[in-house]
Write an enzyme that holds these catalytic residues in place. Structure first.
Site, PDB file in Angstrom:
ATOM      1  N   HIS A  14       0.875  -1.194   0.000  1.00 46.40           N
ATOM      2  CA  HIS A  14       0.000   0.000   0.000  1.00 46.40           C
ATOM      3  C   HIS A  14       0.904   1.234   0.000  1.00 46.40           C
ATOM      4  O   HIS A  14       1.491   1.585   1.020  1.00 46.40           O
ATOM      5  CB  HIS A  14      -0.894   0.003   1.243  1.00 46.40           C
ATOM      6  CG  HIS A  14      -1.856   1.162   1.281  1.00 46.40           C
ATOM      7  ND1 HIS A  14      -3.206   0.995   1.501  1.00 46.40           N
ATOM      8  CD2 HIS A  14      -1.676   2.494   1.134  1.00 46.40           C
ATOM      9  CE1 HIS A  14      -3.798   2.171   1.490  1.00 46.40           C
ATOM     10  NE2 HIS A  14      -2.887   3.102   1.270  1.00 46.40           N
ATOM     11  N   HIS A  16       1.558   5.363  -1.665  1.00 50.21           N
ATOM     12  CA  HIS A  16       1.182   6.555  -2.438  1.00 50.21           C
ATOM     13  C   HIS A  16       2.433   7.140  -3.072  1.00 50.21           C
ATOM     14  O   HIS A  16       3.347   7.560  -2.362  1.00 50.21           O
ATOM     15  CB  HIS A  16       0.529   7.605  -1.540  1.00 50.21           C
ATOM     16  CG  HIS A  16      -0.760   7.131  -0.936  1.00 50.21           C
ATOM     17  ND1 HIS A  16      -1.977   7.313  -1.556  1.00 50.21           N
ATOM     18  CD2 HIS A  16      -1.009   6.444   0.200  1.00 50.21           C
ATOM     19  CE1 HIS A  16      -2.927   6.770  -0.801  1.00 50.21           C
ATOM     20  NE2 HIS A  16      -2.367   6.238   0.270  1.00 50.21           N
ATOM     21  N   LEU A  17       2.469   7.158  -4.398  1.00 48.14           N
ATOM     22  CA  LEU A  17       3.628   7.735  -5.096  1.00 48.14           C
ATOM     23  C   LEU A  17       3.328   9.102  -5.680  1.00 48.14           C
ATOM     24  O   LEU A  17       4.246   9.796  -6.114  1.00 48.14           O
ATOM     25  CB  LEU A  17       4.089   6.819  -6.228  1.00 48.14           C
ATOM     26  CG  LEU A  17       4.876   5.567  -5.846  1.00 48.14           C
ATOM     27  CD1 LEU A  17       5.231   4.774  -7.104  1.00 48.14           C
ATOM     28  CD2 LEU A  17       6.132   5.903  -5.062  1.00 48.14           C
ATOM     29  N   ARG A  18       2.031   9.472  -5.731  1.00 49.84           N
ATOM     30  CA  ARG A  18       1.628  10.747  -6.386  1.00 49.84           C
ATOM     31  C   ARG A  18       2.065  10.735  -7.851  1.00 49.84           C
ATOM     32  O   ARG A  18       2.169   9.686  -8.466  1.00 49.84           O
ATOM     33  CB  ARG A  18       2.203  11.978  -5.659  1.00 49.84           C
ATOM     34  CG  ARG A  18       2.087  11.964  -4.142  1.00 49.84           C
ATOM     35  CD  ARG A  18       0.684  11.824  -3.632  1.00 49.84           C
ATOM     36  NE  ARG A  18       0.628  12.026  -2.194  1.00 49.84           N
ATOM     37  CZ  ARG A  18      -0.326  11.549  -1.408  1.00 49.84           C
ATOM     38  NH1 ARG A  18      -1.307  10.819  -1.903  1.00 49.84           N
ATOM     39  NH2 ARG A  18      -0.313  11.788  -0.125  1.00 49.84           N
ATOM     40  N   ASN A  42      -5.294   7.305  -5.871  1.00 49.22           N
ATOM     41  CA  ASN A  42      -6.017   8.541  -5.510  1.00 49.22           C
ATOM     42  C   ASN A  42      -5.287   9.795  -5.980  1.00 49.22           C
ATOM     43  O   ASN A  42      -4.987  10.696  -5.206  1.00 49.22           O
ATOM     44  CB  ASN A  42      -6.311   8.598  -3.999  1.00 49.22           C
ATOM     45  CG  ASN A  42      -5.052   8.640  -3.137  1.00 49.22           C
ATOM     46  OD1 ASN A  42      -3.994   8.167  -3.550  1.00 49.22           O
ATOM     47  ND2 ASN A  42      -5.167   9.208  -1.949  1.00 49.22           N
ATOM     48  N   LYS A 100      -9.405  -0.364  -5.663  1.00 49.04           N
ATOM     49  CA  LYS A 100      -9.394   0.315  -4.372  1.00 49.04           C
ATOM     50  C   LYS A 100     -10.742   0.965  -4.106  1.00 49.04           C
ATOM     51  O   LYS A 100     -11.232   1.749  -4.921  1.00 49.04           O
ATOM     52  CB  LYS A 100      -8.291   1.389  -4.370  1.00 49.04           C
ATOM     53  CG  LYS A 100      -8.224   2.219  -3.099  1.00 49.04           C
ATOM     54  CD  LYS A 100      -7.769   1.384  -1.902  1.00 49.04           C
ATOM     55  CE  LYS A 100      -7.929   2.137  -0.584  1.00 49.04           C
ATOM     56  NZ  LYS A 100      -6.705   2.634  -0.027  1.00 49.04           N
ATOM     57  N   HIS A 137     -10.415   1.142   1.925  1.00 48.97           N
ATOM     58  CA  HIS A 137     -10.174   2.165   2.958  1.00 48.97           C
ATOM     59  C   HIS A 137     -11.366   2.032   3.906  1.00 48.97           C
ATOM     60  O   HIS A 137     -12.460   2.500   3.604  1.00 48.97           O
ATOM     61  CB  HIS A 137     -10.092   3.570   2.360  1.00 48.97           C
ATOM     62  CG  HIS A 137      -9.802   4.592   3.421  1.00 48.97           C
ATOM     63  ND1 HIS A 137      -8.579   5.209   3.556  1.00 48.97           N
ATOM     64  CD2 HIS A 137     -10.567   5.044   4.456  1.00 48.97           C
ATOM     65  CE1 HIS A 137      -8.607   6.006   4.624  1.00 48.97           C
ATOM     66  NE2 HIS A 137      -9.804   5.916   5.178  1.00 48.97           N
ATOM     67  N   HIS A 175      -4.473  -0.724   5.951  1.00 52.13           N
ATOM     68  CA  HIS A 175      -4.014   0.090   7.088  1.00 52.13           C
ATOM     69  C   HIS A 175      -4.934  -0.025   8.305  1.00 52.13           C
ATOM     70  O   HIS A 175      -5.506   0.962   8.755  1.00 52.13           O
ATOM     71  CB  HIS A 175      -3.799   1.565   6.690  1.00 52.13           C
ATOM     72  CG  HIS A 175      -4.868   2.192   5.827  1.00 52.13           C
ATOM     73  ND1 HIS A 175      -6.201   2.167   6.150  1.00 52.13           N
ATOM     74  CD2 HIS A 175      -4.780   2.864   4.658  1.00 52.13           C
ATOM     75  CE1 HIS A 175      -6.877   2.787   5.214  1.00 52.13           C
ATOM     76  NE2 HIS A 175      -6.038   3.221   4.296  1.00 52.13           N
ATOM     77  N   LEU A 220      -4.882   9.078   8.095  1.00 58.38           N
ATOM     78  CA  LEU A 220      -6.183   8.418   8.143  1.00 58.38           C
ATOM     79  C   LEU A 220      -6.037   6.963   7.715  1.00 58.38           C
ATOM     80  O   LEU A 220      -5.341   6.698   6.737  1.00 58.38           O
ATOM     81  CB  LEU A 220      -7.185   9.130   7.221  1.00 58.38           C
ATOM     82  CG  LEU A 220      -7.643  10.494   7.752  1.00 58.38           C
ATOM     83  CD1 LEU A 220      -8.442  11.236   6.692  1.00 58.38           C
ATOM     84  CD2 LEU A 220      -8.472  10.347   9.031  1.00 58.38           C
ATOM     85  N   HIS A 252       3.109  14.516   1.594  1.00 61.96           N
ATOM     86  CA  HIS A 252       2.503  15.832   1.364  1.00 61.96           C
ATOM     87  C   HIS A 252       3.600  16.847   1.648  1.00 61.96           C
ATOM     88  O   HIS A 252       4.349  16.675   2.619  1.00 61.96           O
ATOM     89  CB  HIS A 252       1.349  16.101   2.334  1.00 61.96           C
ATOM     90  CG  HIS A 252       0.159  15.218   2.140  1.00 61.96           C
ATOM     91  ND1 HIS A 252      -0.820  15.460   1.196  1.00 61.96           N
ATOM     92  CD2 HIS A 252      -0.219  14.082   2.770  1.00 61.96           C
ATOM     93  CE1 HIS A 252      -1.747  14.517   1.260  1.00 61.96           C
ATOM     94  NE2 HIS A 252      -1.400  13.658   2.207  1.00 61.96           N
ATOM     95  N   ALA A 264      -3.769  14.616   5.596  1.00 59.50           N
ATOM     96  CA  ALA A 264      -3.525  13.354   6.306  1.00 59.50           C
ATOM     97  C   ALA A 264      -2.452  12.563   5.580  1.00 59.50           C
ATOM     98  O   ALA A 264      -2.515  12.409   4.368  1.00 59.50           O
ATOM     99  CB  ALA A 264      -4.813  12.534   6.349  1.00 59.50           C
TER     100      ALA A 264
HETATM  101  O1  DOR Z   1      -3.234   9.349   5.801  1.00 64.92           O
HETATM  102  C1  DOR Z   1      -3.613   9.060   4.680  1.00 64.92           C
HETATM  103  N1  DOR Z   1      -3.077   9.641   3.570  1.00 64.92           N
HETATM  104  N2  DOR Z   1      -4.590   8.177   4.533  1.00 64.92           N
HETATM  105  C2  DOR Z   1      -5.151   7.922   3.353  1.00 64.92           C
HETATM  106  O2  DOR Z   1      -6.052   7.145   3.310  1.00 64.92           O
HETATM  107  C3  DOR Z   1      -4.734   8.661   2.140  1.00 64.92           C
HETATM  108  C4  DOR Z   1      -3.377   9.153   2.267  1.00 64.92           C
HETATM  109  C5  DOR Z   1      -3.029  10.183   1.227  1.00 64.92           C
HETATM  110  O3  DOR Z   1      -3.291   9.943   0.042  1.00 64.92           O
HETATM  111  O4  DOR Z   1      -2.467  11.219   1.585  1.00 64.92           O
HETATM  112 ZN    ZN Z   2      -3.345   5.083   1.696  1.00 66.16          ZN
END
Ligand code: DOR
Ligand code: ZN
Length: 345
Positions: A14, A16-18, A42, A100, A137, A175, A220, A252, A264
């Site tokens: 799991h 996130h690479l953006r 996302n 997802k 999620h 998560h 989150l 972020h 988050a």
């Molecule tokens: O903390 C989080 N950040 N929880 C998520 O479900 C999404 C993620 C994000 O994409 O920043």
């Molecule tokens: Zn996530």
């Protein structure tokens, strides 16, 4: 004195690479240690179709430094308009490994997620038929549900009804943050797995709120009470193959974390393996780390474990991790466990 531990190379189930400049900056942080990762869809706009997932995969591979190897395992973002046939074709062609599910409004960039679960029934039924996993999620978004209860409520109100209505659907509870989630996994051995993040094995809700608000610990699902953290450590270190690593490393830029309405996400790609060695050692379970990071995930996804290795070393002096990763969109703070770590990968 130094101790070392060699594992099959780990995967991150799991991540996130953006995209764009942020992706270029954070991708090497994962590829340095992890062979593969399940890539979260996302983005803005989200990665919904097989064609979008294939294009995103190509952008990831194009951003990978030449001296690194890394296999992105793509996911499709489930919307109420998702076409079951497109999903099935993506799975058949090896373009997407999972779908997802974000309840609409649950987290970062989840506005296109699902509100009416009946509308996605045809997709879920198709996935059950072809064996394609659903990554969830697991938080309800009903305003009357307290944020600390949203995961437990999701299990009762959404997840369990979906699983009962869709026999054979393979689900990853992503998560997990509560004892209720770990117990639900243990009680239902068929077609169910769960990922656990590094940060949820280390922080509880006090870390976010005591002594001043700590935006870099806000993610989150939000971290819960200490008893829940202990139950996650017990699950991760138990050797139970239904639990595996999904870091949810979620970058972020600092100016959006340190903000009146902060984003988050905890960014753990850089130091995850060293932190996990610390956690597993503390639980007397270093011999189970490989299962959690390198064996259980591939087994769930029906993939071979990696045939390369990663060596973790413990020394007498604390490891110096970078406190931030520089990106073109600003610095990204690396997760700080709040205590010294003597392991390095
Ligand atoms: O903390 C989080 N950040 N929880 C998520 O479900 C999404 C993620 C994000 O994409 O920043
Ligand atoms: Zn996530």
């Amino acid at each position: 004195m130094s101790t070392s531990l060699t594992l099959r190379r780990p995967d991150d189930w799991h991540l996130h690479l953006r995209d764009g400049a942020m992706m270029a900056a954070v991708l090497p942080e994962s590829a340095r240690h992890f062979a593969r990762a399940i890539i979260m869809p996302n983005l803005v706009p989200p990665v919904v179709t097989a064609a979008e997932a294939a294009a995103y995969r190509d952008r990831i591979l194009a951003a990978l430094p030449e001296d690194m190897t890394f296999e992105p395992l793509m996911t499709l973002y489930l919307t109420e308009e998702t076409d079951p046939e497109d999903v099935a074709a993506a799975y058949r062609d090896g373009i997407a490994r999972a779908v997802k599910l974000y309840p609409a409004g649950a987290t970062t960039n989840s506005a296109s997620g699902v509100t009416d679960f009946d509308k996605v029934r045809p997709v879920l039924e198709k996935m059950a038929e072809i064996g394609m996993p659903l990554c969830t999620h697991g938080e309800v978004t009903a305003p009357e549900i307290d944020i600390f209860d949203r995961e437990a409520a999701f299990i009762d109100r959404v997840l369990d009804p979906i699983r009962r209505a869709t026999p054979g659907l393979r689900v990853v509870m992503e998560h997990i943050t509560t004892a209720q989630a770990a117990d639900y996994v243990r009680a239902h051995d068929k077609d169910l797995g769960a990922t656990i993040t590094t940060h949820h094995l280390i922080i509880n809700r006090n870390h976010i709120l005591v002594g001043g608000i700590k935006p870099h610990y806000y993610c989150l699902p939000v971290a819960k009470r200490e008893e829940h953290r202990l139950s996650l450590v017990a699950a991760a270190t138990s050797g139970d193959a239904r639990f595996f690593l999904g870091t949810d490393s979620a970058p972020h830029p600092d100016h959006l974390k340190e903000h009146a309405c902060g984003c988050a996400g905890c960014f753990t790609a850089t130091n995850t393996m060293a932190l996990l060695a610390h956690v597993f050692e503390g639980a007397g379970a270093l011999d189970r780390l490989e299962g959690f990071t390198s064996l259980n995930g591939p087994a769930f996804y029906g993939l071979p474990a990696n045939d390369t290795t990663l060596t973790l070393t413990k020394s007498d002096t604390p490891t110096a991790f970078p406190s931030k990763i520089e990106t073109e969109t600003g610095p990204v703070t690396v997760f700080d466990p709040g205590f010294p770590i003597y392991w390095s990968a």
